[in-house]
Design a protein around this motif. Structure first.
Motif, short mmCIF file in Angstrom:
data_model
loop_
_atom_site.label_atom_id
_atom_site.label_comp_id
_atom_site.label_asym_id
_atom_site.label_seq_id
_atom_site.Cartn_x
_atom_site.Cartn_y
_atom_site.Cartn_z
N PRO A 166 29.14 -32.16 17.12
CA PRO A 166 27.64 -32.67 17.09
C PRO A 166 26.72 -31.38 17.04
CG PRO A 166 28.86 -33.46 19.03
CD PRO A 166 29.70 -32.31 18.38
N GLY A 167 25.54 -31.45 16.40
CA GLY A 167 24.38 -30.60 16.54
C GLY A 167 23.78 -31.01 17.73
N LEU A 168 22.52 -30.65 18.02
CA LEU A 168 21.87 -30.86 19.08
C LEU A 168 21.48 -32.56 19.26
CD1 LEU A 168 19.80 -29.87 21.30
CD2 LEU A 168 17.82 -30.35 19.83
N THR A 169 22.08 -33.04 20.27
CA THR A 169 22.06 -34.43 20.43
C THR A 169 21.23 -34.64 21.79
OG1 THR A 169 24.31 -34.33 19.33
CG2 THR A 169 23.77 -36.48 20.56
N ALA A 170 20.32 -35.83 21.67
CA ALA A 170 19.67 -36.32 22.70
C ALA A 170 20.34 -36.89 23.78
CB ALA A 170 18.54 -37.15 22.20
N THR A 171 21.03 -36.06 24.51
CA THR A 171 21.53 -36.72 25.84
C THR A 171 21.12 -36.19 27.04
OG1 THR A 171 23.18 -34.76 26.01
CG2 THR A 171 24.06 -36.78 24.53
N GLN A 209 10.44 -29.79 22.08
CA GLN A 209 11.33 -28.72 21.92
C GLN A 209 12.51 -29.04 21.14
OE1 GLN A 209 11.57 -27.71 26.30
NE2 GLN A 209 10.40 -25.78 25.99
N GLN A 210 13.07 -30.26 21.55
CA GLN A 210 14.22 -30.38 20.60
C GLN A 210 13.68 -30.94 19.16
OE1 GLN A 210 16.30 -34.43 22.31
NE2 GLN A 210 15.68 -33.56 24.21
N ALA A 211 12.88 -31.46 18.85
CA ALA A 211 12.38 -31.61 17.44
C ALA A 211 12.02 -30.21 16.99
CB ALA A 211 10.86 -32.47 17.63
N ALA A 212 11.44 -29.22 17.45
CA ALA A 212 11.33 -27.99 17.05
C ALA A 212 12.39 -27.09 16.75
CB ALA A 212 10.24 -27.12 18.04
N HIS A 229 15.21 -33.30 10.32
CA HIS A 229 14.47 -32.68 11.38
C HIS A 229 14.11 -33.40 12.72
CE1 HIS A 229 12.23 -29.76 8.26
NE2 HIS A 229 13.73 -29.31 8.59
N ARG A 230 15.25 -33.81 13.40
CA ARG A 230 15.40 -34.36 14.47
C ARG A 230 16.64 -34.17 15.38
NH1 ARG A 230 18.54 -38.96 14.48
NH2 ARG A 230 18.65 -40.01 12.39
N ALA A 231 16.57 -34.28 16.64
CA ALA A 231 17.82 -34.17 17.25
C ALA A 231 18.85 -35.42 16.95
CB ALA A 231 17.79 -34.37 18.81
N VAL A 232 20.04 -35.66 17.06
CA VAL A 232 21.13 -36.42 16.63
C VAL A 232 21.07 -37.51 17.74
CG1 VAL A 232 23.60 -37.11 16.07
CG2 VAL A 232 22.37 -34.74 15.66
N ASP A 233 21.07 -38.76 17.58
CA ASP A 233 21.16 -39.80 18.51
C ASP A 233 22.66 -39.98 19.04
OD1 ASP A 233 19.62 -42.33 19.94
OD2 ASP A 233 21.72 -42.94 19.24
N GLY A 286 37.15 -31.42 11.08
CA GLY A 286 36.31 -31.10 12.06
C GLY A 286 34.89 -31.85 11.42
N LEU A 287 34.51 -33.09 11.62
CA LEU A 287 33.32 -33.63 11.06
C LEU A 287 32.01 -33.27 11.76
CD1 LEU A 287 32.23 -35.67 9.06
CD2 LEU A 287 32.66 -37.44 10.65
N GLU A 288 31.06 -32.68 11.09
CA GLU A 288 29.87 -32.24 11.53
C GLU A 288 28.92 -33.29 11.55
OE1 GLU A 288 28.29 -28.94 9.37
OE2 GLU A 288 30.21 -27.66 9.57
N VAL A 289 28.33 -33.68 12.69
CA VAL A 289 27.26 -34.78 12.58
C VAL A 289 25.85 -34.03 13.30
CG1 VAL A 289 26.62 -36.97 13.55
CG2 VAL A 289 29.18 -36.39 13.39
N ALA A 290 25.25 -33.25 12.39
CA ALA A 290 24.38 -32.06 12.77
C ALA A 290 22.75 -32.20 11.96
CB ALA A 290 25.01 -31.06 12.81
N GLY A 291 22.77 -33.28 11.27
CA GLY A 291 21.61 -33.28 10.25
C GLY A 291 21.72 -32.24 9.26
N GLY A 292 22.95 -31.73 9.09
CA GLY A 292 23.13 -30.70 7.79
C GLY A 292 22.72 -29.35 8.44
N GLY A 293 22.80 -29.03 9.57
CA GLY A 293 22.71 -27.68 10.07
C GLY A 293 23.16 -27.47 11.47
N ALA A 294 22.59 -26.47 12.14
CA ALA A 294 23.17 -25.95 13.41
C ALA A 294 21.99 -25.81 14.30
CB ALA A 294 23.86 -24.67 13.23
N HIS A 295 22.52 -25.89 15.80
CA HIS A 295 21.03 -25.85 16.50
C HIS A 295 21.68 -24.68 17.44
CE1 HIS A 295 23.45 -26.88 20.28
NE2 HIS A 295 24.34 -27.75 19.51
N PRO A 296 20.72 -23.85 18.03
CA PRO A 296 20.85 -22.83 18.70
C PRO A 296 21.30 -22.96 20.33
CG PRO A 296 18.48 -23.03 18.85
CD PRO A 296 19.42 -24.40 18.28
N GLY A 297 21.91 -24.06 20.61
CA GLY A 297 22.22 -24.10 22.21
C GLY A 297 23.73 -24.75 22.35
#
Ligand SMILES: NC(=O)c1ccc[n+]([C@@H]2O[C@H](COP(=O)([O-])OP(=O)(O)OC[C@H]3O[C@@H](n4cnc5c(N)ncnc54)[C@H](O)[C@@H]3O)[C@@H](O)[C@H]2O)c1
Length: 255
Positions: free
Chosen positions: A189-194, A205-208, A217-221, A244-255
């Motif tokens: 997962p990338g940044l996921t809105a849990t 902040q999640q959107a930024a 440009h949004r968090a993963v659901d 390893g399947l990425e579900v991350a909006g095509g990128g990475a998050h810093p957390g």
């Protein structure tokens, strides 16, 4: 068109099923006919998800489980098999981090994060594999993270290392048990809105963060992680293992 029910009557385990990604995935499995064992440490959360699945006409049992304790994990496996039949699909999802940099992290904090984020996957697979081997095979998906694949500056080194370990442990198991008809993959997962993320970052902040680090440009659901886990677990993915399947909006998050 009626919804496909890819897991009708199949015994499924989800660890960390009381919240976030685990909750969404347990609900999704149950909606497709699975008989779900909710392995969760928090009794109120586990019971709430069990009740929600029941209200939707699904089947689930809650088994209070500490995913870092081998006896607890073994007892949960036994309970899953006793109630729902031999486990065919497992989603080993528990993981957390204590913050800290390489230089200031205590050994205790390092060990805590590695135990909950990596050793938990080892313990689960150690007891899932023999059941699957004895009953013609199965599938396992482990929750890793983008932080286990690339450098994400604000992730603790313990978490990044543990999640890299999850990716490789999954790959190892996929090679070792392909002959037993067991497929093993990980989801990143990338940044996921849990809830845990909501407690750390506001929606803005999640959107930024998503805008800075992802193509989308949004968090993963959490439901979008669940969809990937169900795909990897389904017969549609019969030729996919060790990935390893990425579900991350095509990128990475810093957390
Ligand atoms: N949310 C994200 O942005 C994100 C990104 C990458 C990876 N991940 C990974 O996804 C997984 C789930 O994260 P989430 O955000 O849904 O977390 P969450 O905190 O919402 O849910 C985790 C659940 O695990 C349970 N749990 C904690 N310790 C346990 C234990 N020892 N035994 C059994 N259950 C236990 C908690 O009670 C909780 O219900 C973790 O492995 C996490 O590292 C999350």
């Amino acid at each position: 068109m009626a919804q496909a029910r890819r897991f009708e009557g199949r015994s499924v385990i989800v660890t960390g099923a009381g919240s976030g990604i685990g909750e969404a995935t347990a609900m999704a499995f149950a909606a497709e006919g699975a008989l779900v064992t909710l392995a969760e440490l928090d009794g109120a959360k586990g019971e709430a998800v069990r009740a929600a699945i029941g209200e939707q006409g699904g089947t689930a049992q809650f088994v209070m489980t500490d995913a870092t304790d081998e006896a607890s994990v073994k007892a949960m496996l036994d309970a899953a098999c006793a109630a729902h039949g031999p486990v065919r699909h497992a989603f080993n999802n528990v993981g957390m981090a204590r913050p800290g940099s390489l230089e200031d992290m205590s050994l205790e904090d390092w060990n805590w994060t590695v135990t909950i984020s990596l050793t938990s996957a080892f313990l689960a697979m150690k007891h899932e594999v023999p059941v699957m081997k004895a009953h013609g095979g199965g599938t396992i998906v482990n929750t890793a993270s983008m932080s286990g694949r690339i450098y994400t500056p604000s992730a603790a080194p313990s978490y990044s290392a543990a999640k890299a370990g999850v990716i490789h442990l999954s790959q190892y198991a996929s090679c070792a048990y392909a002959k037993d008809n067991i497929r093993v993959n990980s989801v990143l997962p990338g940044l996921t809105a849990t809830p845990v993320i909501a407690s750390m970052f506001t929606a803005e902040q999640q959107a930024a963060i998503a805008s800075e680090h992802q193509m989308i440009h949004r968090a993963v659901d959490p439901g979008e992680i669940a969809a990937a886990v169900l795909f990897l677990s389904s017969d549609e993915a019969a030729m996919i293992t060790g990935r390893g399947l990425e579900v991350a909006g095509g990128g990475a998050h810093p957390g």
